[in-house]
Structure formats: structure tokens, C-alpha cells
Design a protein around this motif. Sequence first.
Motif, short mmCIF file in Angstrom:
data_model
loop_
_atom_site.label_atom_id
_atom_site.label_comp_id
_atom_site.label_asym_id
_atom_site.label_seq_id
_atom_site.Cartn_x
_atom_site.Cartn_y
_atom_site.Cartn_z
N HIS A 188 -12.10 -18.45 -2.78
CA HIS A 188 -13.52 -18.17 -2.56
C HIS A 188 -13.91 -16.71 -2.79
N ILE A 189 -13.06 -15.79 -2.39
CA ILE A 189 -13.43 -14.37 -2.49
C ILE A 189 -13.07 -13.79 -3.85
N ARG A 190 -11.88 -14.10 -4.34
CA ARG A 190 -11.43 -13.54 -5.62
C ARG A 190 -12.37 -13.88 -6.78
N PRO A 191 -12.89 -15.12 -6.90
CA PRO A 191 -13.83 -15.40 -7.99
C PRO A 191 -15.10 -14.55 -7.91
N ILE A 192 -15.61 -14.31 -6.68
CA ILE A 192 -16.81 -13.48 -6.52
C ILE A 192 -16.53 -12.06 -6.95
N VAL A 249 -11.02 -18.29 -12.56
CA VAL A 249 -10.18 -17.87 -11.43
C VAL A 249 -10.19 -18.94 -10.34
N ARG A 250 -11.37 -19.44 -10.00
CA ARG A 250 -11.46 -20.49 -8.97
C ARG A 250 -10.73 -21.76 -9.42
N PHE A 251 -10.90 -22.13 -10.67
CA PHE A 251 -10.26 -23.34 -11.20
C PHE A 251 -8.74 -23.21 -11.13
N ARG A 252 -8.24 -21.99 -11.41
CA ARG A 252 -6.79 -21.74 -11.34
C ARG A 252 -6.24 -22.09 -9.97
N TYR A 253 -6.92 -21.61 -8.92
CA TYR A 253 -6.39 -21.83 -7.57
C TYR A 253 -6.69 -23.24 -7.06
N GLN A 254 -7.70 -23.89 -7.60
CA GLN A 254 -7.89 -25.31 -7.30
C GLN A 254 -6.74 -26.13 -7.87
#
Length: 242
Positions: free
Chosen positions: A196-200, A230-235
Motif C-alpha cells: 500500500h505505501i510503496r506504490p504511493i 509495484v502493487r501488482f508485484r506484491y499482490q
Amino acid sequence: MITYNEVNHIEDVINTVNFTNEIIIVDAFSTDGTPEKLSKFKNVKVIQRAFKNFADQRNFALKQASHNWILFIDADERIPNPLKNEILNEVSSNNGTAAFLVKRLYFFKKKRIRFSGFQTDTTYRLFKKGTVSYIEDKIVHEMPKIDGKSKLLKNTMLHYCFDSAEHYKSKMEHYAKLKALELHSKGKKPNVYNLHIRPIIKFLTNYIFRLGILDGKEGFQICYLSAYGVRFRYQELKKLTR
């Protein structure tokens, strides 16, 4: 060159490297007509090989070269004449440099992108044979291991990296899946910060601090999709750790 479904780029990229002694393409069984188009070029050696990851495919391609210098290029890249002449001069008068970096000018939907995090992009593209291998556990955004000195070339390469927002999104998802596999193999796990934070932070860094706002609506799309990647990577990593 390593390729997969590059029918829209393949003719132009071959024409941009026709000053070389040999052109070798390792194609991952493209399904869009790329092999058929390649068959028209008698000066191109095509090897069909299943894709495992970028590092593995590039290392295989390196072993196919038979000359002393290797120029790696992606299908969406172009070499203008000033860069071509500089490459030929460096190869003919080399004084011990093992590898050369090149700066890339980015284009998104044919528009030059001057900011959005791309303004400092450089990549290794020219190597003396036997001095480089790609690090096997870096399966995406692959990194070469250089045995010797490196040098940055003065002239720039053109990079027509994304034809549309959907094209960029699909690339981000492909890279994100490979990066998730890489992180999973190293025992990494997702957390609230990464999801949540890294993508922002990624979006704000590229759009505000790296001036993506000055690239107009294309800049917003690029910065948004980079953050999405980035968000997709961690999903994807979360799925792997279940």
C-alpha cells in the motif's frame, strides 16, 4: 536480440543494426507473425527457444555470438547514426574497455518522454565477448556482471518502449510476475508497506520529484502504471506465499 511478439518493431530494429557482421535473434516462439517476418531476412540467424526468464535468455544469446564484440539491442530500440559511428569507433580503437553503457531517450505513443523517472536511464548494450554474463537470480530487470572496465557512450539510443497504456500495463504485469518469483525464491514476503505505501511513494517520486507532471497526460499514465506495477508485484508475491 531476444524477442517475443515483436512484429511491429522487428523490421525497423533489424534495419538499425545492419552495420553489424551478424544478427542473431533468440525468439521465444512468437505467435504474432514475428517468425514469418524474420524469414524474409537472409542475413538474420533465428533460434527458437522457450523463455524461462530474461537473464537465462540473454545468457543463451550471448553464447551464440561468433565475433569479438556483442551489441545487445531490444526490438523497441533504435540506433541513430551518431551512436552507430561511435560504436564502430570504440570497437576499432578500444583500449581495454570491456563494456559500454548507453543513454536511452524514451518515447511513449510516439511522444518523447523527458521526465517521469526516465531522464537518467542508462543500460549496458555493448560488450567484449567473454567479459559479461547476466546474473541468474536477477530474472527481471536483468543485471550484467562485467569483468573489466566500463564506459558511458556519448550518443543516445532511441527507445520506443510503449505503444499504448494497455501495452505498458501488460509489460508491468509481466515484469511484476517475474519479480515476484525472484522475491519468493529469496524468501521475501509481502507486507502492508509493500502493498500500500510503496506504490504511493513510487507514484509521487516519479510524478512530482522526477517531474512526470511535465510530461502531460502521458506522464501521469506512465507514473500511475509504474506504481501499479509495484502493487501488482506484491499482490503476486502474496499469492505465492499462501
